[in-house]
Design a protein around this motif. Structure first.
Motif, PDB file in Angstrom:
ATOM      1  N   LYS A  35       4.203  -6.562   9.122  1.00 60.29           N
ATOM      2  CA  LYS A  35       4.061  -5.259   8.473  1.00 60.29           C
ATOM      3  C   LYS A  35       5.384  -4.499   8.523  1.00 60.29           C
ATOM      4  O   LYS A  35       6.013  -4.403   9.565  1.00 60.29           O
ATOM      5  CB  LYS A  35       2.974  -4.452   9.178  1.00 60.29           C
ATOM      6  CG  LYS A  35       2.611  -3.173   8.462  1.00 60.29           C
ATOM      7  CD  LYS A  35       1.535  -2.421   9.200  1.00 60.29           C
ATOM      8  CE  LYS A  35       0.190  -3.024   8.886  1.00 60.29           C
ATOM      9  NZ  LYS A  35      -0.922  -2.183   9.330  1.00 60.29           N
ATOM     10  N   THR A  76       3.604   0.779   2.850  1.00 61.86           N
ATOM     11  CA  THR A  76       3.414  -0.296   3.813  1.00 61.86           C
ATOM     12  C   THR A  76       3.381  -1.625   3.066  1.00 61.86           C
ATOM     13  O   THR A  76       2.592  -1.797   2.138  1.00 61.86           O
ATOM     14  CB  THR A  76       2.101  -0.110   4.598  1.00 61.86           C
ATOM     15  OG1 THR A  76       2.107   1.180   5.209  1.00 61.86           O
ATOM     16  CG2 THR A  76       1.943  -1.174   5.673  1.00 61.86           C
ATOM     17  N   LEU A 131       4.180   7.238   2.373  1.00 64.34           N
ATOM     18  CA  LEU A 131       4.360   6.103   3.271  1.00 64.34           C
ATOM     19  C   LEU A 131       4.031   4.846   2.481  1.00 64.34           C
ATOM     20  O   LEU A 131       2.962   4.746   1.877  1.00 64.34           O
ATOM     21  CB  LEU A 131       3.438   6.206   4.485  1.00 64.34           C
ATOM     22  CG  LEU A 131       3.399   4.986   5.400  1.00 64.34           C
ATOM     23  CD1 LEU A 131       4.758   4.758   6.064  1.00 64.34           C
ATOM     24  CD2 LEU A 131       2.319   5.137   6.448  1.00 64.34           C
ATOM     25  N   THR A 160       2.872  -5.643   3.661  1.00 63.64           N
ATOM     26  CA  THR A 160       2.424  -6.683   4.574  1.00 63.64           C
ATOM     27  C   THR A 160       2.761  -8.030   3.948  1.00 63.64           C
ATOM     28  O   THR A 160       2.354  -8.312   2.824  1.00 63.64           O
ATOM     29  CB  THR A 160       0.909  -6.573   4.843  1.00 63.64           C
ATOM     30  OG1 THR A 160       0.617  -5.248   5.290  1.00 63.64           O
ATOM     31  CG2 THR A 160       0.463  -7.567   5.907  1.00 63.64           C
ATOM     32  N   GLU A 203       0.854  -1.186   0.000  1.00 55.76           N
ATOM     33  CA  GLU A 203       0.000   0.000   0.000  1.00 55.76           C
ATOM     34  C   GLU A 203       0.893   1.240   0.000  1.00 55.76           C
ATOM     35  O   GLU A 203       1.929   1.264   0.650  1.00 55.76           O
ATOM     36  CB  GLU A 203      -0.891   0.024   1.240  1.00 55.76           C
ATOM     37  CG  GLU A 203      -1.853  -1.139   1.317  1.00 55.76           C
ATOM     38  CD  GLU A 203      -2.602  -1.143   2.640  1.00 55.76           C
ATOM     39  OE1 GLU A 203      -1.926  -1.171   3.693  1.00 55.76           O
ATOM     40  OE2 GLU A 203      -3.833  -1.122   2.610  1.00 55.76           O
ATOM     41  N   GLU A 204       0.465   2.249  -0.720  1.00 54.67           N
ATOM     42  CA  GLU A 204       1.206   3.509  -0.797  1.00 54.67           C
ATOM     43  C   GLU A 204       0.227   4.651  -0.617  1.00 54.67           C
ATOM     44  O   GLU A 204      -0.857   4.633  -1.185  1.00 54.67           O
ATOM     45  CB  GLU A 204       1.887   3.610  -2.166  1.00 54.67           C
ATOM     46  CG  GLU A 204       2.703   4.847  -2.352  1.00 54.67           C
ATOM     47  CD  GLU A 204       3.386   4.868  -3.711  1.00 54.67           C
ATOM     48  OE1 GLU A 204       3.260   5.905  -4.381  1.00 54.67           O
ATOM     49  OE2 GLU A 204       3.999   3.870  -4.107  1.00 54.67           O
ATOM     50  N   GLU A 252       6.952  -0.696   7.353  1.00 61.33           N
ATOM     51  CA  GLU A 252       6.644   0.638   6.845  1.00 61.33           C
ATOM     52  C   GLU A 252       7.924   1.332   6.425  1.00 61.33           C
ATOM     53  O   GLU A 252       8.948   1.239   7.098  1.00 61.33           O
ATOM     54  CB  GLU A 252       5.918   1.459   7.904  1.00 61.33           C
ATOM     55  CG  GLU A 252       4.545   0.925   8.224  1.00 61.33           C
ATOM     56  CD  GLU A 252       3.782   1.793   9.190  1.00 61.33           C
ATOM     57  OE1 GLU A 252       2.553   1.743   9.130  1.00 61.33           O
ATOM     58  OE2 GLU A 252       4.404   2.525   9.977  1.00 61.33           O
ATOM     59  N   SER A 253       7.832   2.019   5.294  1.00 64.98           N
ATOM     60  CA  SER A 253       8.994   2.724   4.750  1.00 64.98           C
ATOM     61  C   SER A 253       8.526   4.066   4.201  1.00 64.98           C
ATOM     62  O   SER A 253       7.415   4.177   3.673  1.00 64.98           O
ATOM     63  CB  SER A 253       9.617   1.887   3.638  1.00 64.98           C
ATOM     64  OG  SER A 253      10.690   2.576   3.061  1.00 64.98           O
TER      65      SER A 253
END
Length: 66
Positions: A61, A54, A52, A56, A9-10, A63-64
């Motif tokens: 999870k 994410t 952000l 998974t 996800e972005e 996050e970057s």
């Protein structure tokens, strides 16, 4: 047979999220002044992330920021 589930996800960070990231690097006595002067352009100048990401992976999870 094993299956791997990966979900990516972005999303764009809001101005306040970007400000929160950057304020950790500003001396406390200059924080109020920075908040009054901070714009998205100045955050860009300091290289504050805009997104952000994410990932998974099998219920883990990561996050970057980009």
């Amino acid at each position: 047979m094993s299956y791997y589930r990966i979900k990516i996800e972005e999303r764009e960070l809001s101005y306040l999220e970007r400000y929160d990231i950057h304020k950790n690097y500003i001396p406390i006595n200059r924080l109020n002044l920075f908040f009054e002067l901070a714009t998205n352009e100045s955050l860009d100048k300091f290289g504050v992330p805009t997104k952000l990401i994410t990932i998974t992976y099998n219920d883990t999870k990561i996050e970057s920021y980009e």
